[in-house]
Design a protein around this motif. Structure first.
Motif, PDB file in Angstrom:
ATOM      1  N   MET A   1       0.830  -1.246   0.050  1.00 44.42           N
ATOM      2  CA  MET A   1       0.006  -0.117  -0.008  1.00 44.42           C
ATOM      3  C   MET A   1       0.835   1.554   0.049  1.00 44.42           C
ATOM      4  O   MET A   1       1.669   1.306   0.890  1.00 44.42           O
ATOM      5  N   ARG A   2       0.536   2.127  -0.866  1.00 44.87           N
ATOM      6  CA  ARG A   2       1.325   3.517  -1.096  1.00 44.87           C
ATOM      7  C   ARG A   2       0.457   4.453  -0.514  1.00 44.87           C
ATOM      8  O   ARG A   2      -0.887   4.695  -0.936  1.00 44.87           O
ATOM      9  N   ASP A  19       5.592   3.725   1.250  1.00 46.85           N
ATOM     10  CA  ASP A  19       5.018   2.186   0.957  1.00 46.85           C
ATOM     11  C   ASP A  19       5.358   1.247   2.318  1.00 46.85           C
ATOM     12  O   ASP A  19       6.057   1.422   2.928  1.00 46.85           O
ATOM     13  N   ARG A  61       1.132   8.125  -7.631  1.00 49.77           N
ATOM     14  CA  ARG A  61       0.181   7.130  -7.755  1.00 49.77           C
ATOM     15  C   ARG A  61      -0.247   6.435  -6.554  1.00 49.77           C
ATOM     16  O   ARG A  61       0.028   5.274  -6.349  1.00 49.77           O
ATOM     17  N   ASP A  63      -2.266   4.825  -3.159  1.00 52.07           N
ATOM     18  CA  ASP A  63      -3.450   4.212  -3.121  1.00 52.07           C
ATOM     19  C   ASP A  63      -4.573   4.880  -2.271  1.00 52.07           C
ATOM     20  O   ASP A  63      -5.576   4.811  -2.374  1.00 52.07           O
ATOM     21  N   LEU A  98      -9.460   8.462  -5.161  1.00 52.41           N
ATOM     22  CA  LEU A  98      -8.712   8.233  -4.176  1.00 52.41           C
ATOM     23  C   LEU A  98      -9.498   8.118  -2.674  1.00 52.41           C
ATOM     24  O   LEU A  98     -10.005   9.264  -2.310  1.00 52.41           O
TER      25      LEU A  98
END
Lengths: 189, 189
Positions: A1-2, A19, A61, A63, A98
């Motif tokens: 998961m970022r 991250d 980008r 999450d 998001l």
């Protein structure tokens, strides 16, 4: 998961990308502070914050976007600008599709240092240690943004489990009420 | 001059468009209230407010957007949502290249009713009278948005003159300092 962590603000807005996997391991992807000029018009400053967050979302980008929840503090003028900036950041994330999570400063401190009342220096030191950085991130807003992202990585699984448990409880309550209603209907007919 | 007045809020966000000439004559172009669901996620609600304002700017093509300046009030939770919404509205205007003006509630009341402490009913009644509306705009957020737009129509010429006077004063001060510096340089060489 970022996770993109954002410490909202007009004069300095901290941005940090982290991250995280399932466990405690987290790594720093990027960190910076966006500054806007105090004598620029407010709408212009907010647009600069919005543009910066949109650009970070496009480049990194994430999450999910984690934002510090703003509370009313001593300085009402500052807190209004901070609240406006946080709204702008939330919309930039929502527009990109998001999910947005808010964490309070004490949740962030407790997650990262184990103490909800830790000072800025302790938070910065723990952020550097947890992310394996050789230098402490500066200024404090940059460290706070990373701390928010770390906090989200660590709290998200627990928050997900809580949300699932709440949804299950709500579903059970709904079924129970439906059974009661059906029983009442059966008794009266 | 066409003004989009916005009374920012999450549960109800008032939007009102008013046309004004040089004098006191103003006319109502459009008025509405955008509502978002209290149990929807905050970022989603803010995005809906942002989208509504963008759409109004696109449809009504205002020359300026006037937003109520938010102050810390009794209810900190409400005021934070209002501040976030006001930031989102300001960014929507700035992104469309429009100037943004903020007016305090007492400036609006004083401009429209002549009294900075007028109550909601007095404001609504004066808005209806000034705009020649046969029915009073409802709810109060709609009337407040129109009041903001009227306030801007009437205050803008005065604010412009003040801004020009300040700019002239700053320019005179700059020239005076430059002359002093030149004289000091001449004396020392």
């Amino acid at each position: 998961m970022r996770v993109l962590g954002v410490d909202p603000g007009l004069t300095r807005c901290g941005l940090g990308v982290v991250d995280g996997g399932g466990g405690r391991a987290v790594s720093c992807v990027a960190v910076d502070v966006v500054r806007t000029l105090p004598d620029a018009p407010l709408a212009r400053r907010l647009l600069e914050v919005s543009d910066a967050v949109e650009s970070w979302i496009g480049v990194h980008r994430p999450d999910v976007v984690a934002i510090e929840r703003v509370f009313s503090q001593h300085n009402v003028r500052t807190v209004m600008g901070t609240a406006q900036a946080s709204g702008v950041v939330a919309v930039a994330a929502a527009r990109a599709g998001l999910p947005v999570a808010f964490h309070t400063p004490s949740e962030v401190k407790a997650a990262v240092t184990g103490a909800g009342r830790a000072d800025k220096q302790q938070v910065t030191a723990m952020v550097a240690r947890v992310l394996g950085l050789t230098e402490a991130p500066r200024p404090a807003d940059a460290a706070d943004a990373l701390a928010l992202a770390i906090c989200h990585c660590w709290r998200a699984p627990m928050l997900d489990r809580m949300a699932q448990a709440e949804a299950r409880a709500a579903e059970l309550a709904r079924r129970h009420k439906a059974r009661l209603a059906a029983a009442a209907k059966g008794a009266s007919s």
